[in-house]
Design a protein around this motif. Structure first.
Motif, mmCIF file in Angstrom:
data_model
loop_
_atom_site.group_PDB
_atom_site.id
_atom_site.type_symbol
_atom_site.label_atom_id
_atom_site.label_comp_id
_atom_site.label_asym_id
_atom_site.label_seq_id
_atom_site.Cartn_x
_atom_site.Cartn_y
_atom_site.Cartn_z
ATOM 1 N N PRO A 198 0.833 -1.220 0.000
ATOM 2 C CA PRO A 198 0.000 0.000 0.000
ATOM 3 C C PRO A 198 0.862 1.263 0.000
ATOM 4 O O PRO A 198 2.011 1.253 0.452
ATOM 5 N N PRO A 199 0.313 2.373 -0.493
ATOM 6 C CA PRO A 199 1.050 3.644 -0.483
ATOM 7 C C PRO A 199 1.506 4.009 0.928
ATOM 8 O O PRO A 199 0.805 3.760 1.908
ATOM 9 N N ARG A 200 2.698 4.595 1.009
ATOM 10 C CA ARG A 200 3.287 5.089 2.258
ATOM 11 C C ARG A 200 3.698 3.976 3.223
ATOM 12 O O ARG A 200 4.172 4.254 4.313
ATOM 13 N N GLN A 201 3.532 2.724 2.827
ATOM 14 C CA GLN A 201 3.988 1.606 3.663
ATOM 15 C C GLN A 201 5.368 1.200 3.164
ATOM 16 O O GLN A 201 5.538 0.850 2.007
ATOM 17 N N TYR A 202 6.354 1.269 4.034
ATOM 18 C CA TYR A 202 7.722 0.939 3.625
ATOM 19 C C TYR A 202 7.962 -0.556 3.680
ATOM 20 O O TYR A 202 7.546 -1.245 4.613
ATOM 21 N N VAL A 203 8.635 -1.042 2.658
ATOM 22 C CA VAL A 203 9.066 -2.428 2.622
ATOM 23 C C VAL A 203 10.567 -2.452 2.887
ATOM 24 O O VAL A 203 11.313 -1.592 2.401
ATOM 25 N N VAL A 204 11.009 -3.388 3.717
ATOM 26 C CA VAL A 204 12.422 -3.536 4.064
ATOM 27 C C VAL A 204 12.993 -4.677 3.236
ATOM 28 O O VAL A 204 12.588 -5.829 3.388
#
Length: 246
Positions: free
Chosen positions: A57-63
Motif C-alpha cells: 500500500p502507499p506510504r507503507q515501507y518495505v524492508v
C-alpha cells in the motif's frame, strides 16, 4: 530510450546511506550490498522477490535486506527509497528469513517524515545496530573508505595485515559478501559521485575504476537491474556532507 523506462528524480548520497526520491523506471531482478527501504508515495508499490510479487500500500515501507534479489515497480510510480550500507546499520528484522518484510508503523512514520535533504542519522534509534564490531571489522571499513580506485582483494588483505582467507571471513561478517563484491559496490559509488559533478558516463566509468563504459554498464545491470543510461542519467545526483566516502 523510452523516457518512461528511465529512472527520474534525485539521488542524495551520504556517509553510508543514500536517498532516492523520484519515479521508477524499468529494472530487472537484482541484488546489492545495501539494505533498502522503499515506499510508493501516491500509489501502491509492486515488489518482486524470489519470484513472488506483492502489492505494498502507499506510504507503507518495505524492508529489502542486503543480498535479497528483487525488482521494483510499476514503471512511473513515485517512490522514496532509502539505502543503508550493511556495515553501518541494519533495519530491525532485516537479514532474518528469506525475502523482504514490512517496516513497523513507527519506522514507516519516521521514514515518511524524512525529506530528501535530511540525514538518516536521526533515524538511528529506529534501527538495530549490532554489537560493537571487532577491531578488524572497523579497520576494514576504515581501510575501504580510504582505498584507492585500484584496490584489489590482495592489496586490501596486505594493508589489513591478514591472510586472504581471513579477509574473506571478515568481509562476510561485515558486509555479508565477498570482498570483491564490496570493491565493485564502491566502484559504483565513486562513479555516481562523478556523475554528480556532471561527468559523462564514460568519465564516470573511469572515475569508478572500470576498464571502460561497457564494464560500467555490466556492473550496473548486475547490481541495480538497469543500465547507467536508464538508472543514472535521469537522476540528479547530489553528495551530502560526509566524513570520508560512503
Amino acid at each position: 530510450m523510452n523516457q518512461a523506462k528511465r529512472w527520474r528524480g534525485s539521488l542524495t548520497i551520504g556517509d553510508g546511506w543514500a536517498i532516492l526520491e523520484g519515479v521508477a523506471g524499468a529494472n530487472a531482478p537484482h541484488t546489492h550490498l545495501a539494505h533498502q527501504l522503499t515506499a510508493g508515495i501516491d500509489g501502491p508499490l509492486e515488489v518482486e522477490c524470489f519470484g513472488r510479487l506483492q502489492i505494498i500500500p502507499p506510504r507503507q515501507y518495505v524492508v529489502i535486506p542486503s543480498g535479497c534479489a528483487h525488482a521494483i515497480g510499476p514503471i512511473e510510480t513515485r517512490l522514496r527509497s532509502i539505502y543503508f550500507d550493511r556495515a553501518r546499520a541494519a533495519p530491525k528484522g532485516s537479514g532474518h528469513g528469506r525475502g523482504f518484510n514490512l517496516a513497523d508503523s513507527h519506522l514507516s512514520a519516521a521514514l515518511d517524515a524524512l525529506n530528501e535533504t535530511g540525514s538518516p542519522a536521526s533515524l538511528m534509534g529506529a534501527f538495530a545496530i549490532g554489537e560493537q564490531s571487532a577491531q578488524q571489522k572497523r579497520s576494514l571499513t576504515q581501510l575501504l573508505d580510504d582505498a584507492p580506485v585500484s584496490a584489489t582483494p590482495a592489496s586490501i588483505a596486505h594493508d589489513l595485515g591478514v591472510s586472504p582467507s581471513r579477509l574473506r571471513q571478515i568481509s562476510h561478517a561485515t558486509f555479508g559478501a565477498p570482498i570483491s563484491d564490496v570493491l565493485q559496490w564502491r566502484q559504483l559509488q565513486r562513479a555516481a559521485r562523478a556523475l554528480s559533478d556532471n561527468a559523462s558516463l564514460a568519465e564516470a566509468a573511469e572515475a569508478g575504476g572500470f576498464s571502460d563504459q561497457s564494464h560500467f554498464t555490466r556492473r550496473m545491470r548486475r547490481w541495480f537491474g538497469v543500465s547507467p543510461g536508464a538508472g543514472l542519467s535521469g537522476l540528479e545526483v547530489r553528495i551530502a556532507p560526509m566524513r570520508q566516502g560512503c
